[in-house]
Design a protein around this motif. Structure first.
Motif, PDB file in Angstrom:
ATOM      1  N   ALA A 189     120.703  33.906  17.238  1.00  0.00           N
ATOM      2  CA  ALA A 189     121.830  33.027  16.938  1.00  0.00           C
ATOM      3  C   ALA A 189     122.668  32.945  18.207  1.00  0.00           C
ATOM      4  O   ALA A 189     122.959  33.962  18.843  1.00  0.00           O
ATOM      5  CB  ALA A 189     122.651  33.579  15.784  1.00  0.00           C
ATOM      6  N   SER A 238     121.784  28.701  13.362  1.00  0.00           N
ATOM      7  CA  SER A 238     121.543  29.564  14.525  1.00  0.00           C
ATOM      8  C   SER A 238     122.275  29.136  15.791  1.00  0.00           C
ATOM      9  O   SER A 238     122.165  29.817  16.804  1.00  0.00           O
ATOM     10  CB  SER A 238     120.044  29.640  14.819  1.00  0.00           C
ATOM     11  OG  SER A 238     119.552  28.368  15.165  1.00  0.00           O
ATOM     12  N   SER A 255     114.864  38.890  13.320  1.00  0.00           N
ATOM     13  CA  SER A 255     114.988  37.438  13.460  1.00  0.00           C
ATOM     14  C   SER A 255     114.018  36.949  14.524  1.00  0.00           C
ATOM     15  O   SER A 255     113.792  37.620  15.530  1.00  0.00           O
ATOM     16  CB  SER A 255     116.418  37.053  13.813  1.00  0.00           C
ATOM     17  OG  SER A 255     116.838  37.734  14.973  1.00  0.00           O
ATOM     18  N   TRP A 264     117.927  32.630  10.210  1.00  0.00           N
ATOM     19  CA  TRP A 264     119.357  32.336  10.189  1.00  0.00           C
ATOM     20  C   TRP A 264     119.603  31.093   9.340  1.00  0.00           C
ATOM     21  O   TRP A 264     118.818  30.159   9.364  1.00  0.00           O
ATOM     22  CB  TRP A 264     119.882  32.073  11.601  1.00  0.00           C
ATOM     23  CG  TRP A 264     119.777  33.216  12.541  1.00  0.00           C
ATOM     24  CD1 TRP A 264     118.831  33.397  13.504  1.00  0.00           C
ATOM     25  CD2 TRP A 264     120.647  34.349  12.629  1.00  0.00           C
ATOM     26  NE1 TRP A 264     119.070  34.569  14.179  1.00  0.00           N
ATOM     27  CE2 TRP A 264     120.173  35.169  13.667  1.00  0.00           C
ATOM     28  CE3 TRP A 264     121.772  34.734  11.930  1.00  0.00           C
ATOM     29  CZ2 TRP A 264     120.787  36.353  14.025  1.00  0.00           C
ATOM     30  CZ3 TRP A 264     122.395  35.918  12.286  1.00  0.00           C
ATOM     31  CH2 TRP A 264     121.905  36.714  13.312  1.00  0.00           C
ATOM     32  N   TRP A 273     122.273  34.853   7.186  1.00  0.00           N
ATOM     33  CA  TRP A 273     120.833  34.724   7.236  1.00  0.00           C
ATOM     34  C   TRP A 273     120.279  34.851   5.823  1.00  0.00           C
ATOM     35  O   TRP A 273     120.968  35.296   4.903  1.00  0.00           O
ATOM     36  CB  TRP A 273     120.212  35.774   8.164  1.00  0.00           C
ATOM     37  CG  TRP A 273     120.587  37.178   7.814  1.00  0.00           C
ATOM     38  CD1 TRP A 273     119.930  38.022   6.975  1.00  0.00           C
ATOM     39  CD2 TRP A 273     121.724  37.911   8.296  1.00  0.00           C
ATOM     40  NE1 TRP A 273     120.584  39.227   6.898  1.00  0.00           N
ATOM     41  CE2 TRP A 273     121.692  39.189   7.694  1.00  0.00           C
ATOM     42  CE3 TRP A 273     122.767  37.611   9.163  1.00  0.00           C
ATOM     43  CZ2 TRP A 273     122.655  40.149   7.944  1.00  0.00           C
ATOM     44  CZ3 TRP A 273     123.724  38.573   9.400  1.00  0.00           C
ATOM     45  CH2 TRP A 273     123.658  39.833   8.802  1.00  0.00           C
TER      46      TRP A 273
END
Length: 175
Positions: A132, A54, A128, A51, A68
């Protein structure tokens, strides 16, 4: 009376075959590449999706733009942003998602990258490593009512000025 209709039977058979083909499980055994685990020569592992930011605190409006770093590969990549309940909020090729309509509270989102391999299978190629986090705290209702009242007063004054101005112009034209 005829009970057998060949056209209707053919349509029903086609629908049944189509429905049954949708129920057939796909190949989800190895999401990292082609069967057998053979990677092409010179290929490097793809890093996790990172990210650009985040954590978002004190989001008052209930919407947020999440971005991102795009993956450094040349294949067609489809990104997917999902929340903690696996609800899809974004699906597309750009490394940015606009999330709106969030109620008060803490919301976590993950991004996943999908592509189609040489065998035509859609495979997960990256995700990821950290979620986030969006902390939504809408404006208090007391502030909203105060702003609504101020707006109503300004609107009333504006209408009053228009009416007074109109009467003054009419009085001048009569004299």
């Amino acid at each position: 009376m005829r009970c057998f209709n060949p056209r209707l039977t053919m349509v029903l058979v086609c629908l049944a075959v189509t429905f049954l083909s949708l129920l057939t499980p796909g190949s989800a055994e190895d999401a990292s590449g082609p069967p057998g685990g053979d990677e092409p020569a010179g290929s490097q592992p793809i890093p996790p999706i990172v990210w650009t930011r985040s954590r978002f605190e004190n989001v008052r409006e209930g919407y947020q733009s999440l971005t991102w770093e795009p993956l450094p590969i040349e294949a067609d990549v489809t990104y997917e942003v999902v929340d903690e309940s696996d609800n899809v909020f974004y699906r597309g090729g750009l490394p940015e998602a606009f999330i709106s309509g969030l109620p008060d509270g803490e919301h976590t989102f993950e991004v996943r990258a999908w592509t189609t391999n040489a065998y035509g299978d859609v495979v997960l190629i990256a995700a990821s490593d950290t979620p986030a986090v969006v902390l939504v705290d809408h404006w208090p209702m007391s502030q909203a009512w105060i702003l609504l009242g101020v707006g109503a007063i300004v609107f009333g004054i504006l209408i009053g000025l228009i009416v007074i101005g109109d009467r003054m112009v009419r009085a001048e034209t009569v004299s």
